[in-house]
Design a protein around this motif. Structure first.
Motif, mmCIF file in Angstrom:
data_model
loop_
_atom_site.group_PDB
_atom_site.id
_atom_site.type_symbol
_atom_site.label_atom_id
_atom_site.label_comp_id
_atom_site.label_asym_id
_atom_site.label_seq_id
_atom_site.Cartn_x
_atom_site.Cartn_y
_atom_site.Cartn_z
ATOM 1 N N GLU A 422 0.823 -1.210 0.000
ATOM 2 C CA GLU A 422 0.000 0.000 0.000
ATOM 3 C C GLU A 422 0.862 1.267 0.000
ATOM 4 O O GLU A 422 0.415 2.308 0.482
ATOM 5 C CB GLU A 422 -0.967 -0.006 1.193
ATOM 6 C CG GLU A 422 -2.152 -0.934 1.029
ATOM 7 C CD GLU A 422 -3.156 -0.497 -0.058
ATOM 8 O OE1 GLU A 422 -2.950 0.549 -0.695
ATOM 9 O OE2 GLU A 422 -4.136 -1.243 -0.259
ATOM 10 N N HIS A 423 2.069 1.190 -0.554
ATOM 11 C CA HIS A 423 2.892 2.399 -0.617
ATOM 12 C C HIS A 423 2.174 3.511 -1.375
ATOM 13 O O HIS A 423 2.285 4.678 -1.022
ATOM 14 C CB HIS A 423 4.243 2.103 -1.269
ATOM 15 C CG HIS A 423 5.197 1.459 -0.311
ATOM 16 N ND1 HIS A 423 5.442 0.113 -0.297
ATOM 17 C CD2 HIS A 423 5.934 1.990 0.683
ATOM 18 C CE1 HIS A 423 6.304 -0.159 0.667
ATOM 19 N NE2 HIS A 423 6.614 0.951 1.276
ATOM 20 N N GLY A 424 1.423 3.119 -2.412
ATOM 21 C CA GLY A 424 0.713 4.129 -3.203
ATOM 22 C C GLY A 424 -0.335 4.856 -2.386
ATOM 23 O O GLY A 424 -0.393 6.092 -2.358
ATOM 24 N N ALA A 425 -1.159 4.090 -1.657
ATOM 25 C CA ALA A 425 -2.240 4.721 -0.888
ATOM 26 C C ALA A 425 -1.693 5.517 0.277
ATOM 27 O O ALA A 425 -2.264 6.504 0.706
ATOM 28 C CB ALA A 425 -3.203 3.661 -0.381
ATOM 29 N N ALA A 426 -0.555 5.058 0.814
ATOM 30 C CA ALA A 426 0.028 5.760 1.961
ATOM 31 C C ALA A 426 0.947 6.870 1.466
ATOM 32 O O ALA A 426 1.602 7.542 2.258
ATOM 33 C CB ALA A 426 0.796 4.759 2.824
ATOM 34 N N GLY A 427 0.982 7.058 0.129
ATOM 35 C CA GLY A 427 1.994 7.839 -0.555
ATOM 36 C C GLY A 427 2.376 9.177 0.018
ATOM 37 O O GLY A 427 3.547 9.511 0.115
ATOM 38 N N VAL A 428 1.396 9.969 0.444
ATOM 39 C CA VAL A 428 1.697 11.353 0.780
ATOM 40 C C VAL A 428 2.741 11.459 1.876
ATOM 41 O O VAL A 428 3.556 12.375 1.891
ATOM 42 C CB VAL A 428 0.414 12.125 1.150
ATOM 43 C CG1 VAL A 428 -0.144 11.700 2.489
ATOM 44 C CG2 VAL A 428 0.656 13.614 1.117
#
Ligand code: FAD
Ligand code: PYC
Length: 430
Positions: A422-428
């Motif tokens: 989930e690096h993308g969703a946690a991206g910010v």
């Protein structure tokens, strides 16, 4: 906001103890004589379960253990004050718009609990579904956004794609001119997302857990985890040994240290994550906006401060503060996207220690030590999960096996390879 010492037990039972007159009287009496919202008990020699860590997740776990599973001889052992860790340091963003089914299940479970939590705890958590907008600043992010929004919707979770013009309408202070270093090309919006008052979450769960008989023991640091014949027998603390056959560890950035006390090694790195607030101003933004590409996000607190957050500092640390370059980067991006920000002063900055797994997803698990459980690895994004996390972790501790929502988050995934990236969703904040 009422402080936790105001003593709202009377209100809870539908018998108001405080009229408008008594509130006025209390405004002048320097908070004297107020009833405690939870007790300050001495540690008992033995409990049915000990929860290490008095953050939102630990307190929620204790509350659900007592209220749903009837395990009432529970202690929450906190080394400083409850909510003083990441629970009181985060930027309070709540959303459930993750990519994978496993994530959708747990974050949406949490969001549904948030939607009734102020009522359930009878504590105003200031939960505000003001919406969360995630911006796309490149062709790559636009494509990624389509994939993400489709996945989110397939899980029955609300998510809407927005054009730059629609974004400008929603967030009038944003600059959508194409000449920006990171131009706003589009975005996706979760209306049911939003914010909540973070320390109220700790206070609300603490008061409710206390009412169920849970002992909340502050200023009590766990210094060792005792075990015999492969099973946990209790915890050594700065206030003596506490015996228990079930110990749940919910210590966020300190989870690696706790695991080492039990002879275990977790796939977790602890890093600083910083945030800051401006001086308070009149309302200028009534939603939350995140920009993964520039590692910056913004919202406005009910006090009027603009709340900004950044990505993690790139080094491991147990210091609850970060470095200046991260703040400089954050502010440069903020000024570019929201020019009005250049006229404001920064009021305070702070940091917390976040515990991140290689796949940016949490650990909710039994361990090789019988009776020892870990709930950690929420990294930069665990505030939103607080009720869901406590709910499923209490279930795990009570049943000794994970339920369907928690099952994908056991330690086994690091040996089977069933990671939930989930690096993308946690991206910010990464
Ligand atoms: P904590 O609140 O940190 O609680 C752990 C407790 O364990 C602490 O109180 C600590 O003192 C205690 N402890 C540690 N060691 C011991 C010991 N040996 N003995 C006894 N007690 C011990 N998440 C979101 O979803 N949205 C956001 O917008 C967001 N923004 C963030 C911004 C920042 C700057 C930071 C730092 C984090 C942010 N997060 C966000 C992440 C979120 O704050 C955390 O994932 C979440 O609060 C973790 O809660 P917790 O209860 O597990 O941990
Ligand atoms: O998880 O949404 C999030 C978040 C935003 C900022 C930090 N974490």
């Amino acid at each position: 906001m009422v402080t936790p010492t105001l003593g709202m037990r009377g209100l809870r039972r539908g018998k108001p103890r405080y009229s408008i007159f008594s509130l006025a009287r209390h405004a002048l009496d320097y908070h004297e004589g107020w009833q405690r919202a939870w007790r300050a008990p001495e540690p008992q020699p033995e409990y049915d379960a000990v929860i290490i860590g008095g953050g939102g997740h630990g307190l929620a776990t204790a509350f659900y253990l007592a209220s749903l599973h009837g395990i009432r001889r529970v202690a929450v052992v906190e080394k400083s004050w409850i909510g003083g860790g990441n629970t009181g340091r985060n930027t309070t963003i709540i959303r459930s718009n993750y990519l994978w089914d496993e994530s959708a299940a747990i974050y949406e479970h949490a969001l549904k609990l948030w939607e009734g939590l102020s009522q359930e705890l009878n504590f105003n958590l200031m939960f505000s579904q003001r919406g969360v907008l995630t911006l796309a600043h490149s062709e790559h992010e636009m494509k990624e956004m389509s994939r993400r929004v489709n996945a989110i919707r397939l899980n029955g979770i609300d998510s809407t794609v927005m054009t730059p013009a629609q974004i400008k309408q929603l967030v009038p202070i944003i600059d959508i001119s194409p000449s920006l270093r990171y131009p706003v090309m589009g975005g996706f919006f979760q209306q049911r997302g939003g914010t909540a008052r973070h320390d109220a979450v700790a206070w609300g769960y603490a008061r409710a857990a206390d009412e169920c008989g849970v002992d909340i023991i502050q200023n009590c640091e766990v210094t060792g985890i005792r075990q015999a014949k492969g099973a946990v027998t209790g915890v050594e603390t700065t206030r003596g040994f506490i015996k228990s056959a079930k110990v749940g560890c919910v210590t966020a950035g300190h989870s690696g240290i706790m695991a080492a006390m039990a002879g275990l090694r977790l796939p977790i790195e602890s890093r600083p994550l910083q945030a800051l607030v401006s001086e308070p101003i009149k309302p200028i933004i009534d939603t939350v906006v995140m920009s993964n590409a520039v590692h910056m996000y913004i919202s406005q607190s009910d006090k009027g401060e603009l709340v900004f957050g950044a990505g993690t500092d790139a080094y491991n640390s147990y210091a609850q503060r970060g470095s200046l370059p991260v703040i400089e980067h954050l502010l440069a991006s903020a000024v570019e996207l929201y020019p009005i920000v250049s006229r404001l002063r920064v009021m305070r900055t702070w940091g917390g220690i976040v515990d991140t797994c290689p796949d940016a997803s949490p650990i909710i698990s039994t361990t090789p030590v019988k009776g020892l459980y870990f709930n950690c690895g929420w990294g930069t994004g665990g505030f939103k999960a607080t009720p869901g996390s406590g709910h499923v972790f209490a279930d795990l501790i009570a049943q000794d096996r994970p339920n369907a929502i928690a099952a994908p988050y056991t330690l086994e995934r690091f040996t089977t390879g069933s990671l939930i990236d989930e690096h993308g969703a946690a991206g910010v904040a990464h």
